[in-house]
Design an enzyme around this catalytic site. Structure first.
Site, PDB file in Angstrom:
ATOM      1  N   ARG A  20       0.894  -1.237  -0.095  1.00  0.00           N
ATOM      2  CA  ARG A  20       0.245  -0.341  -0.233  1.00  0.00           C
ATOM      3  C   ARG A  20       0.800   1.719   0.066  1.00  0.00           C
ATOM      4  O   ARG A  20       1.808   1.150   0.947  1.00  0.00           O
ATOM      5  CB  ARG A  20      -0.966   0.109   1.902  1.00  0.00           C
ATOM      6  N   SER A  72      -8.883   0.525   0.433  1.00  0.00           N
ATOM      7  CA  SER A  72      -9.545   0.122   1.659  1.00  0.00           C
ATOM      8  C   SER A  72      -9.897   1.012   1.706  1.00  0.00           C
ATOM      9  O   SER A  72     -10.880   1.742   1.428  1.00  0.00           O
ATOM     10  CB  SER A  72      -8.217  -1.134   2.264  1.00  0.00           C
ATOM     11  N   HIS A  73     -10.089   1.105   3.334  1.00  0.00           N
ATOM     12  CA  HIS A  73     -10.084   2.739   3.687  1.00  0.00           C
ATOM     13  C   HIS A  73      -9.026   3.818   4.105  1.00  0.00           C
ATOM     14  O   HIS A  73      -9.729   4.367   4.539  1.00  0.00           O
ATOM     15  CB  HIS A  73     -10.539   2.192   5.177  1.00  0.00           C
ATOM     16  N   LYS A  79      -3.996  -6.070  -2.713  1.00  0.00           N
ATOM     17  CA  LYS A  79      -4.112  -7.216  -2.367  1.00  0.00           C
ATOM     18  C   LYS A  79      -4.055  -8.737  -2.508  1.00  0.00           C
ATOM     19  O   LYS A  79      -4.638  -8.740  -3.584  1.00  0.00           O
ATOM     20  CB  LYS A  79      -5.364  -7.522  -1.144  1.00  0.00           C
ATOM     21  N   ASP A 114     -17.349  -1.167   4.313  1.00  0.00           N
ATOM     22  CA  ASP A 114     -15.567   0.009   3.512  1.00  0.00           C
ATOM     23  C   ASP A 114     -15.366  -0.103   1.752  1.00  0.00           C
ATOM     24  O   ASP A 114     -16.093  -0.427   1.741  1.00  0.00           O
ATOM     25  CB  ASP A 114     -14.724  -1.030   4.234  1.00  0.00           C
ATOM     26  N   ASP A 127     -13.438  -1.217   0.579  1.00  0.00           N
ATOM     27  CA  ASP A 127     -13.734  -1.992  -0.115  1.00  0.00           C
ATOM     28  C   ASP A 127     -14.383  -3.457  -0.401  1.00  0.00           C
ATOM     29  O   ASP A 127     -14.461  -4.342  -1.121  1.00  0.00           O
ATOM     30  CB  ASP A 127     -11.907  -2.829  -0.818  1.00  0.00           C
ATOM     31  N   ASP A 133     -14.714  -5.201   2.022  1.00  0.00           N
ATOM     32  CA  ASP A 133     -14.788  -7.142   2.349  1.00  0.00           C
ATOM     33  C   ASP A 133     -14.759  -6.884   4.249  1.00  0.00           C
ATOM     34  O   ASP A 133     -14.580  -7.570   4.973  1.00  0.00           O
ATOM     35  CB  ASP A 133     -13.002  -7.558   2.331  1.00  0.00           C
ATOM     36  N   ARG A 134     -15.674  -5.757   4.749  1.00  0.00           N
ATOM     37  CA  ARG A 134     -15.425  -5.397   5.964  1.00  0.00           C
ATOM     38  C   ARG A 134     -16.818  -4.702   5.966  1.00  0.00           C
ATOM     39  O   ARG A 134     -17.557  -3.827   5.011  1.00  0.00           O
ATOM     40  CB  ARG A 134     -14.746  -4.554   6.619  1.00  0.00           C
ATOM     41  N   HIS A 136     -14.028  -7.999   9.697  1.00  0.00           N
ATOM     42  CA  HIS A 136     -13.419  -8.817   8.540  1.00  0.00           C
ATOM     43  C   HIS A 136     -14.382  -9.690   9.606  1.00  0.00           C
ATOM     44  O   HIS A 136     -14.085 -10.655  10.838  1.00  0.00           O
ATOM     45  CB  HIS A 136     -12.440  -9.013   8.081  1.00  0.00           C
TER      46      HIS A 136
END
Length: 463
Positions: free
Chosen positions: A20, A108-109, A118, A242, A244, A246-247, A329
């Site tokens: 990242r 992501s966030h 990822k 979030d 992307d 995934d949460r 997650h």
């Protein structure tokens, strides 16, 4: 075919669970190309020439993903480009398409100017030294060369149908869905509607500027609009995703935020009811109440290190059917693939709640709760954070408690617990405390405060 040598990439972008960086600074289009070369080379070395690639809704996505794909193709990989999708949809592609490797371009966030990768190679989510190994490949020029191919694959309808067919709603529900202008907006509201719910969408247009609030449901301030909307619409539930997807964040019909460890209580009860003796994994930041609850339902509680990549590895090792992290997650292996999926988790939650006569507030308030602090962060340096933890593990005096050192130091006392660990992603120490009374909470905080000061008297202790 490229025989050029890579430039030196900044070491700081190769992190514990992913790669990242800041776009145009530590992460450029050229960087994305060489990361593609490294991932492609690693995948080929593990006997997997087919790689799925997806991206989230960030503004830098199209340019970076083009270079990432070029890097994979120049290794000789066959790329399935699944386009702009949530991270779990990319993980899904890496489970159901021909190849078992996948790369998700996502920040992501993180703030809008970030992006990252990822990575799944031959079915394994890369973490720690495996991510460093990609950097070493680039430095040593240990890179495959070949002529690969790219195919556009529309995977969303397949993902959509598989979840729709898996979930059985007992009754319709009214749900507010806040995608925070993240990429979950391309599917979450439509899918939840297809399950038979009436959906009130909030910020579901994908916009990489994130104009309304930061797409991080783990922070209560980002749930204010969702809570207000749930109350105004008299909805049964609020869901927040979030950046992307995934949460997931959850808000009850009365506007109570349900933290992920409490969400896991409900999921564990459900999964263990069909699978007695199942292993249920949770990270060191989760409530102690989970341990007794999971055991009480007939499951086997397994505490593990924080980090989505590390949890996935532990699930494979133990055969666990469910796992969850305090960050939001949630990983279902029962009826699903075992990767973290905020969208599938939301669908499972709706299924469980639809079968209950009680409203969501009453369903969750029936679980035991303690007084807890939010996550407390102490800013240190990258170098000092692990040294402080090592000193605490070695020298500190915690009194009468059960000490766990698998990720930092967690001390469970009869009436509460405390945790201090080094963040894997930022130069901070992460602390959390929980107890059944305010007095006990203060007592545990004092123990931790004293031990931190004993290691380094200059440390700020903001608790």
């Amino acid at each position: 075919m490229s025989t050029a040598k890579a430039p030196t990439l900044p070491a700081s972008i190769f992190r514990a669970y992913d790669i990242r960086g800041v776009v145009g600074d530590t992460l450029t289009a050229e960087t994305a190309y060489w990361i593609g070369r490294a991932i492609g080379s690693e995948s080929l070395a593990r006997g997997e020439p087919c790689v799925a690639v997806g991206r989230d809704g960030r503004l830098s996505g199209p340019e970076l993903v083009k270079q990432l794909i070029q890097g994979l193709v120049d290794c000789g990989c066959q790329v399935s480009d699944v386009g702009m999708v949530p991270t779990p949809v990319l993980y899904y592609a890496a489970n159901v398409l021909e190849g078992k490797s996948g790369v998700m371009l996502t920040g992501s966030h993180n703030p809008p100017d970030y992006n990252g990768f990822k990575i799944v190679v031959a079915g394994e989510t890369l973490a720690n030294e495996q991510i460093q190994a990609l950097r070493e490949r680039i430095e040593k020029n240990d890179l495959a060369s070949g002529v690969g191919s790219v195919e556009q694959v529309d995977i969303l309808p397949r993902y959509f149908k598989q979840i729709r067919d898996d979930i059985a709603m007992a009754k319709p529900m009214k749900v507010v869905v806040d995608c925070g202008n993240g990429v979950a907006g391309v599917i979450a509201p439509q899918l939840i509607e297809a399950l038979g719910c009436s959906v009130i969408p909030l910020y579901c247009e994908v916009d990489g500027n994130f104009p309304n609030h930061h797409p991080d449901p783990g922070k209560p301030e980002n749930l204010k609009d969702l809570i207000a909307k749930v109350k105004a619409e008299n909805a049964d539930l609020g869901l927040a995703f979030d950046g992307d997807g995934d949460r997931v964040g959850v808000v009850t019909n009365t506007g109570t935020i349900i933290y992920p460890d409490r969400l896991l209580m409900l999921f564990a009860k459900d999964v263990v009811s069909r699978n007695p003796g199942a292993d249920i994994i949770f990270d060191v930041k989760c409530t102690r109440r989970l341990i007794a609850l999971i055991s009480g339902y007939g499951g086997r509680p397994v505490m593990w290190k924080t980090g989505h990549s590390l949890i996935k590895k532990k699930m494979k090792e133990t055969g666990a059917l469910l796992a969850g992290e305090m960050s939001g997650h949630v990983f279902f292996k029962e009826r699903w693939f075992g990767f973290d999926d905020g969208i599938y988790s939301a669908a499972r939650l709706l299924e469980i709640l639809s079968q209950d006569q009680r409203d969501s507030e009453h369903v969750f308030s029936a679980f035991p709760s303690d007084i807890s602090t939010p996550e407390i962060n102490i800013t240190v340096t990258e170098d000092s954070k692990f040294a402080i933890i090592e000193a605490l593990q070695r020298d500190a005096q915690w009194g009468e408690g059960n000490i766990t050192t698998l990720d930092g130091v967690r001390v469970d006392y009869p009436k509460g617990w405390g945790l201090v660990r080094a963040s894997n992603t930022t130069p901070v120490l992460v602390l959390r405390f929980e107890a059944d009374t305010e007095e006990e909470l203060e007592r545990i905080k004092t123990v931790f405060r004293n031990q931190l000061k004993a290691v380094d008297s200059s440390l700020p202790v903001p608790f």
